[in-house]
Design an enzyme around this catalytic site. Structure first.
Site, PDB file in Angstrom:
ATOM      1  N   ASP A  39       0.833  -1.209   0.000  1.00  0.00           N
ATOM      2  CA  ASP A  39       0.000   0.000   0.000  1.00  0.00           C
ATOM      3  C   ASP A  39       0.872   1.266   0.000  1.00  0.00           C
ATOM      4  O   ASP A  39       1.960   1.276   0.585  1.00  0.00           O
ATOM      5  CB  ASP A  39      -0.925  -0.016   1.219  1.00  0.00           C
ATOM      6  CG  ASP A  39      -2.054   0.991   1.088  1.00  0.00           C
ATOM      7  OD1 ASP A  39      -2.391   1.372  -0.051  1.00  0.00           O
ATOM      8  OD2 ASP A  39      -2.610   1.397   2.135  1.00  0.00           O
ATOM      9  N   HIS A  84       2.180   3.408  -9.113  1.00  0.00           N
ATOM     10  CA  HIS A  84       1.984   1.967  -9.341  1.00  0.00           C
ATOM     11  C   HIS A  84       3.156   1.388 -10.140  1.00  0.00           C
ATOM     12  O   HIS A  84       3.591   0.271  -9.885  1.00  0.00           O
ATOM     13  CB  HIS A  84       0.652   1.720 -10.059  1.00  0.00           C
ATOM     14  CG  HIS A  84      -0.549   2.130  -9.253  1.00  0.00           C
ATOM     15  ND1 HIS A  84      -0.718   1.754  -7.940  1.00  0.00           N
ATOM     16  CD2 HIS A  84      -1.624   2.896  -9.559  1.00  0.00           C
ATOM     17  CE1 HIS A  84      -1.861   2.263  -7.486  1.00  0.00           C
ATOM     18  NE2 HIS A  84      -2.422   2.967  -8.441  1.00  0.00           N
ATOM     19  N   LEU A 130      11.160 -19.926  -5.317  1.00  0.00           N
ATOM     20  CA  LEU A 130      10.233 -19.064  -4.584  1.00  0.00           C
ATOM     21  C   LEU A 130       8.853 -19.186  -5.230  1.00  0.00           C
ATOM     22  O   LEU A 130       8.729 -19.094  -6.450  1.00  0.00           O
ATOM     23  CB  LEU A 130      10.691 -17.600  -4.664  1.00  0.00           C
ATOM     24  CG  LEU A 130       9.764 -16.593  -3.978  1.00  0.00           C
ATOM     25  CD1 LEU A 130      10.017 -16.548  -2.470  1.00  0.00           C
ATOM     26  CD2 LEU A 130       9.943 -15.192  -4.557  1.00  0.00           C
TER      27      LEU A 130
HETATM   28  C1  IPE Z   1      -5.326  -2.668  -0.151  1.00  0.00           C
HETATM   29  O1  IPE Z   1      -5.035  -1.323  -0.289  1.00  0.00           O
HETATM   30  C2  IPE Z   1      -5.303  -3.351  -1.487  1.00  0.00           C
HETATM   31  C3  IPE Z   1      -3.999  -3.437  -2.141  1.00  0.00           C
HETATM   32  C4  IPE Z   1      -2.855  -3.059  -1.665  1.00  0.00           C
HETATM   33  C5  IPE Z   1      -4.034  -4.048  -3.432  1.00  0.00           C
HETATM   34  P1  IPE Z   1      -6.194  -0.224  -0.425  1.00  0.00           P
HETATM   35  O2  IPE Z   1      -5.515   1.071  -0.605  1.00  0.00           O
HETATM   36  O3  IPE Z   1      -7.176  -0.621  -1.455  1.00  0.00           O
HETATM   37  O4  IPE Z   1      -6.889  -0.306   1.018  1.00  0.00           O
HETATM   38  P2  IPE Z   1      -7.828   0.740   1.756  1.00  0.00           P
HETATM   39  O5  IPE Z   1      -8.913   1.147   0.796  1.00  0.00           O
HETATM   40  O6  IPE Z   1      -6.992   1.901   2.160  1.00  0.00           O
HETATM   41  O7  IPE Z   1      -8.349   0.000   2.954  1.00  0.00           O
HETATM   42  C1  IPE Z   2      -1.706   0.213  -3.345  1.00  0.00           C
HETATM   43  O1  IPE Z   2      -1.421   1.572  -3.366  1.00  0.00           O
HETATM   44  C2  IPE Z   2      -1.913  -0.354  -4.711  1.00  0.00           C
HETATM   45  C3  IPE Z   2      -3.317  -0.679  -5.031  1.00  0.00           C
HETATM   46  C4  IPE Z   2      -4.318  -0.657  -4.193  1.00  0.00           C
HETATM   47  C5  IPE Z   2      -3.593  -1.059  -6.391  1.00  0.00           C
HETATM   48  P1  IPE Z   2      -2.591   2.650  -3.342  1.00  0.00           P
HETATM   49  O2  IPE Z   2      -2.962   2.972  -4.744  1.00  0.00           O
HETATM   50  O3  IPE Z   2      -3.715   2.214  -2.480  1.00  0.00           O
HETATM   51  O4  IPE Z   2      -1.841   3.874  -2.681  1.00  0.00           O
HETATM   52  P2  IPE Z   2      -2.433   4.916  -1.642  1.00  0.00           P
HETATM   53  O5  IPE Z   2      -2.923   4.143  -0.454  1.00  0.00           O
HETATM   54  O6  IPE Z   2      -3.546   5.636  -2.332  1.00  0.00           O
HETATM   55  O7  IPE Z   2      -1.282   5.797  -1.311  1.00  0.00           O
HETATM   56 MG    MG Z   3      -4.109   2.456  -0.508  1.00  0.00          MG
END
Ligand code: IPE
Ligand code: IPE
Ligand code: MG
Length: 248
Positions: free
Chosen positions: A18, A35, A129
């Site tokens: 995240d 990303h 892995l």
């Molecule tokens: C969780 O992150 C999903 C992934 C890392 C793929 P999110 O950014 O979607 O989670 P929330 O919405 O903050 O809980």
């Molecule tokens: C996690 O990073 C990746 C996905 C959920 C696809 P985020 O896109 O949720 O990044 P933040 O939380 O908005 O910084």
């Molecule tokens: Mg996120």
């Protein structure tokens, strides 16, 4: 003396990757740039896991709920997965990585689905892995699909049967679950399998998660005592034995 994991490397590490969006926004870049940087962080992490003797890495790449993001971010993520597959599969294959995609494939296009299957087939003989990429995955989806499968087969729904029907049945439960990005929640990741995992929350945004951050997570894991419902004394039979002898 309580028994910790002091000398043990976690066999199965699972990561909620995240913080990509915030990483990009802080640099005045579009979220998709975060990303992309996240894919590079994953490449580094795969390498670091292999160097440390970790056997299974499971990463959360796209959740069942991530479809609710703006359409341009969703399509950007789909495109990025397609590109990353084409770019990374040859080196994953050469490096001994066995790739699995875990999640609901029904909503994906035929072309996309075929790409995932091809990548899995190309790496299926590898042993160094196991890399599980959770894509269009949700812990609730997994439990529901496993229950549906058992019901359709007329099987009794027991813990063991469910365990075997879940999408991660090919690996043991995660020993260590890491979430980057500073949030303290599970966001529908591995709801069943994390029942006795150790958790580590890192403030680092996923693109910044480096070898030192992984080592810190492993060090924290090593300091933990996993009791699985038992008491500390039960886990340290030698000290329990000592006290019994003294009492006698
Ligand atoms: C969780 O992150 C999903 C992934 C890392 C793929 P999110 O950014 O979607 O989670 P929330 O919405 O903050 O809980
Ligand atoms: C996690 O990073 C990746 C996905 C959920 C696809 P985020 O896109 O949720 O990044 P933040 O939380 O908005 O910084
Ligand atoms: Mg996120």
């Amino acid at each position: 003396m309580a028994k910790t994991n002091s000398t043990v490397v976690p066999h199965h590490v699972a990561i909620v990757m995240d913080g990509n969006g915030r990483w990009a926004t802080r640099r005045f870049l579009p979220r998709i740039a975060g990303h992309k940087q996240g894919v590079s962080a994953l490449n580094r992490c795969v390498q670091a896991c292999m160097e440390r003797g970790i056997g299974v890495l499971t990463v959360f790449a796209f959740s069942s709920e991530n479809w609710n993001r703006p359409p341009e971010e969703v399509s950007g993520l789909m495109e990025l997965l397609g590109l990353s597959l084409a770019r990374e599969v040859p080196s994953l294959k050469a490096n001994g990585v066995q790739l699995h995609f875990v999640g609901d494939r029904q909503r994906l296009s035929d072309k996309f689905r075929a790409g995932l299957t091809q990548a899995e087939q190309a790496t299926e003989g590898n042993q160094r892995l196991v890399l599980n990429v959770c894509f269009n995955y949700g812990g609730r989806w997994d439990i529901a699909q496993a229950a549906r499968k058992l019901a359709a087969e007329g099987q009794e729904i027991t813990e063991m049967a469910l365990d075997r029907a879940l999408a991660l049945a090919h690996v043991p439960d995660p020993d260590l679950v890491i979430r980057t990005g500073g949030e303290l929640r599970i966001s529908n990741f591995l709801l069943w399998q994390a029942a006795y995992s150790e958790f580590h929350f890192s403030d680092k945004l996923w693109p910044d998660f480096d070898d030192a951050a992984l080592d810190e997570a492993i060090a924290v894991y090593r300091s933990r005592e996993r009791r699985f419902g038992q008491t500390s004394a039960q886990l340290a039979p030698e000290s329990a034995g000592d006290s019994t002898m003294k009492a006698a």
